[in-house]
Design a protein around this motif. Structure first.
Motif, PDB file in Angstrom:
ATOM      1  N   SER A 155      97.552  31.897  40.734  1.00 52.47           N
ATOM      2  CA  SER A 155      96.664  31.806  41.960  1.00 52.47           C
ATOM      3  C   SER A 155      95.212  31.178  42.355  1.00 52.47           C
ATOM      4  CB  SER A 155      96.192  33.359  41.484  1.00 52.47           C
ATOM      5  OG  SER A 155      95.148  33.376  40.310  1.00 52.47           O
ATOM      6  N   GLN A 156      95.255  30.236  41.113  1.00 50.78           N
ATOM      7  CA  GLN A 156      94.567  29.262  41.163  1.00 50.78           C
ATOM      8  C   GLN A 156      95.287  27.707  40.921  1.00 50.78           C
ATOM      9  OE1 GLN A 156      92.552  30.797  37.349  1.00 50.78           O
ATOM     10  NE2 GLN A 156      90.131  30.843  38.770  1.00 50.78           N
ATOM     11  N   SER A 157      95.943  27.683  41.928  1.00 50.28           N
ATOM     12  CA  SER A 157      96.351  26.040  41.707  1.00 50.28           C
ATOM     13  C   SER A 157      96.864  25.999  42.779  1.00 50.28           C
ATOM     14  CB  SER A 157      97.754  26.230  41.005  1.00 50.28           C
ATOM     15  OG  SER A 157      97.384  26.207  39.569  1.00 50.28           O
ATOM     16  N   SER A 208      95.146  26.218  35.302  1.00 51.90           N
ATOM     17  CA  SER A 208      95.512  25.160  36.964  1.00 51.90           C
ATOM     18  C   SER A 208      95.685  24.156  37.549  1.00 51.90           C
ATOM     19  CB  SER A 208      94.930  26.314  37.698  1.00 51.90           C
ATOM     20  OG  SER A 208      93.795  25.847  38.136  1.00 51.90           O
ATOM     21  N   ALA A 214      90.884  23.865  35.873  1.00 56.24           N
ATOM     22  CA  ALA A 214      91.688  23.973  37.025  1.00 56.24           C
ATOM     23  C   ALA A 214      92.027  22.012  36.084  1.00 56.24           C
ATOM     24  CB  ALA A 214      91.325  23.607  38.307  1.00 56.24           C
ATOM     25  N   VAL A 243      87.029  29.239  39.027  1.00 55.89           N
ATOM     26  CA  VAL A 243      87.206  27.642  38.776  1.00 55.89           C
ATOM     27  C   VAL A 243      86.237  28.178  37.406  1.00 55.89           C
ATOM     28  CG1 VAL A 243      88.208  25.819  37.725  1.00 55.89           C
ATOM     29  CG2 VAL A 243      89.802  26.821  38.791  1.00 55.89           C
ATOM     30  N   HIS A 248      88.053  29.461  44.612  1.00 54.76           N
ATOM     31  CA  HIS A 248      89.438  30.212  43.087  1.00 54.76           C
ATOM     32  C   HIS A 248      88.514  31.228  41.497  1.00 54.76           C
ATOM     33  CE1 HIS A 248      91.325  29.205  47.199  1.00 54.76           C
ATOM     34  NE2 HIS A 248      91.948  30.562  46.843  1.00 54.76           N
ATOM     35  N   THR A 262      88.885  29.731  33.195  1.00 51.52           N
ATOM     36  CA  THR A 262      89.973  28.548  32.993  1.00 51.52           C
ATOM     37  C   THR A 262      89.882  27.082  33.287  1.00 51.52           C
ATOM     38  OG1 THR A 262      91.606  30.657  35.198  1.00 51.52           O
ATOM     39  CG2 THR A 262      92.050  27.780  35.592  1.00 51.52           C
ATOM     40  N   ALA A 270      88.712  24.819  43.900  1.00 51.27           N
ATOM     41  CA  ALA A 270      88.834  25.216  42.896  1.00 51.27           C
ATOM     42  C   ALA A 270      87.423  25.553  42.439  1.00 51.27           C
ATOM     43  CB  ALA A 270      88.009  24.448  41.430  1.00 51.27           C
ATOM     44  N   THR A 328      81.345  26.139  38.732  1.00 53.30           N
ATOM     45  CA  THR A 328      81.506  25.089  37.886  1.00 53.30           C
ATOM     46  C   THR A 328      81.621  23.888  37.477  1.00 53.30           C
ATOM     47  OG1 THR A 328      83.591  25.486  39.794  1.00 53.30           O
ATOM     48  CG2 THR A 328      84.763  24.364  38.756  1.00 53.30           C
ATOM     49  N   THR A 337      98.604  26.158  49.308  1.00 51.64           N
ATOM     50  CA  THR A 337      99.118  27.399  47.342  1.00 51.64           C
ATOM     51  C   THR A 337     100.312  28.094  47.569  1.00 51.64           C
ATOM     52  OG1 THR A 337      98.071  29.263  49.123  1.00 51.64           O
ATOM     53  CG2 THR A 337      97.009  28.214  47.399  1.00 51.64           C
ATOM     54  N   SER A 375      97.692  29.246  35.354  1.00 47.36           N
ATOM     55  CA  SER A 375      97.173  30.735  36.534  1.00 47.36           C
ATOM     56  C   SER A 375      97.619  30.015  37.916  1.00 47.36           C
ATOM     57  CB  SER A 375      95.654  30.213  36.320  1.00 47.36           C
ATOM     58  OG  SER A 375      95.218  31.687  37.950  1.00 47.36           O
TER      59      SER A 375
END
Length: 509
Positions: free
Chosen positions: A199-201, A252, A179, A281, A279, A177, A276, A322, A211, A197
């Protein structure tokens, strides 16, 4: 929408790494919080400001600092215990000075110069939307190439880095993903919906993640920047519109732009990096600079606190796996020079012209340690006329567009970047804002192929697959006999391209 700037590597090891780790002790801590100097009447009449308070990272110290914050007239908005960053609002005019004297406080400062009540992005110029007639012309041209998306004939940028061919070998993994930390992403766009995505936003405005459904979407159609960036990374190859560099990965949206003025305040970006990381990312794209200062100077307590807070957050994310990429900026500044004139800061009140040393005053997050800085190129693989540069500063280059001097042989003849816009539309934009997501897309392809790669390894792989055209013999773009920028370095690494222009095809091979 407006701006961003820089980055440094070797010299960064001294001014930033030391000033972001060693300089964490830059301000001496006193035995306790000093008494308030502003009267209750003054505080009641004063407008509220936002602050970041950076502490030693242990529960007892953080609890003690929270008591000092209350005593100094502050209200805690959110606390990031893992990195020792507290977001505070206070109407006490003397809050910053008072809280810096509290035991356990490493740095603290206001995150804006105007009271709490458009933008710090790095695109250059207004968007040019694609009309129905233009789309029909491009679709006819695209149809001559089997397997193309309807508007792909106008995507010279994909062909420039082999992304069209790479997609046939490896379009990227849906386990990766990217972000987009930006103005929000319209996940209902038909080119983005398949790869989005939720769920990652989140919406990180104010420093605290929201969220709830759709919180990550842009406020209005004018907040299109993040949606354009997202399409460049991961627009699906689904027979609709355009394609992204990595059409198989997830994307995301983490919204950080202020609803009133569009600015990217530090507490919002701190929230985005932490969110990020927490979750899962793998990569973030950062096509902005943190407002209100284009460059944050370490001898100013407010600006130092901003650097400290955002750096803590992005390093936390790096430690959790990340990789961050950021745009170099659109000022055509040489970030390895001795001095730069900044006449745009602060951008939330009245700018004051000042001369800064880019080795001591930092563009955030671009110049922070471990972040990949991306300059922009046009269809002829030449640095875009607006792109900031600098030897030892830029890591890689990528297509960002150049409508002035580098025009492609495409149906539109438009040298900018075509991508997604809110409400299912498409438009051309240019800027280092567009370059960074191209590099982020290639990084996502590399992460798909090498899922074990840490951020440091991924950055090494990104540099290794790049193609460096070397410094041009002349960079007199307008033909007036004067060099518009000076490229220093050799064919391996130089100030215009860093280690080179990213190559999606080489990345998947």
């Amino acid at each position: 929408m407006a701006h961003l700037r820089s980055r440094r590597r070797l010299a960064l090891a001294v001014p930033v790494v030391l000033s972001l780790t060693a300089s964490l002790g830059f301000l001496p801590a006193a035995a306790s919080a000093t008494p308030r100097t502003a009267s209750a009447e003054q505080a009641a009449d004063a407008p509220a400001l936002a602050y970041v308070v950076n502490t030693e990272v242990d529960r007892r110290t953080i609890a003690s600092v929270k008591r000092a914050i209350a005593a100094a007239g502050g209200t805690v908005v959110v606390t990031y215990d893992k990195i020792g960053v507290i977001v505070v609002h206070s109407a006490n005019p003397g809050f910053g000075g008072e809280i810096r004297e509290a035991r356990g406080v490493v740095s603290a400062g206001a995150t804006r110069t105007a009271p709490l009540t458009r933008a710090g992005t790095t695109d250059e110029g207004a968007a040019d939307y694609v009309t129905a007639a233009e789309a029909a012309r491009t679709e006819a041209a695209s149809a001559r190439t089997p397997g193309s998306e309807p508007l792909e004939a106008d995507q010279w940028d994909l062909r420039a880095i082999g992304a069209d061919k790479a997609a046939k070998i490896n379009p990227g993994s849906d386990k990766v993903t990217v972000a987009v930390i930006d103005t929000g992403v319209d996940d209902t766009h038909p080119d983005l919906a398949p790869n989005f995505s939720a769920s990652q936003s989140a919406n990180c405005v104010g420093g605290k993640a929201d969220t709830s459904e759709g919180a990550w979407r842009p406020y209005t159609d004018d907040d299109y920047h993040g949606t354009h960036v997202a399409g460049e990374i991961a627009a699906a190859r689904n027979g609709i519109g355009v394609a992204g560099v990595a059409p198989g990965v997830k994307v995301s949206g983490i919204k950080v732009s202020d609803p009133d003025n569009g600015l990217f305040y530090p507490e919002n970006v701190v929230c985005a990096f932490v969110f990020a990381a927490d979750h899962g990312v793998e990569i973030t794209n950062n096509s902005y600079y943190v407002d209100p200062w284009l460059y944050n100077c370490m001898d100013d307590p407010d600006q130092k606190a901003i650097v400290d807070a955002v750096n803590r957050a992005q390093l936390y994310a790096q430690r959790k796996g990340t990789l961050h990429l950021a745009s170099a900026g659109n000022s055509n500044h040489d970030l390895d020079s001795d001095a730069i004139v900044d006449d745009s800061s602060p951008d939330d009140s009245t700018p004051v012209t000042r001369t800064i040393d880019p080795h001591e005053c930092f563009d955030v997050p671009t110049q922070l340690p471990g972040i990949v800085t991306v300059s922009a190129t046009g269809v002829h693989d030449l640095k875009s006329y607006y792109s900031t540069y600098g030897k030892g500063v830029v890591d890689v280059a990528a297509p960002g567009g150049d409508r002035r001097y580098q025009l492609p042989d495409t149906p539109s003849k438009d040298g900018r970047i075509l991508s997604t816009m809110p409400n299912g539309e498409y438009a051309f934009l240019q800027g280092t804002s567009m370059a960074s997501p191209h590099a982020a897309g290639v990084a996502a392809l590399l992460k798909s192929k090498h899922p074990w790669a840490s951020p440091a390894v991924l950055q090494t792989l990104l540099k290794a697959q790049a193609n460096n055209p070397g410094c041009p013999e002349s960079y007199d773009q307008d033909g007036d006999g004067t060099q518009d920028a000076t490229c220093e370095g050799g064919d391996r690494v130089n100030g215009f391209y860093g280690f080179g222009i990213v190559d999606a095809l080489r990345a998947v091979k």
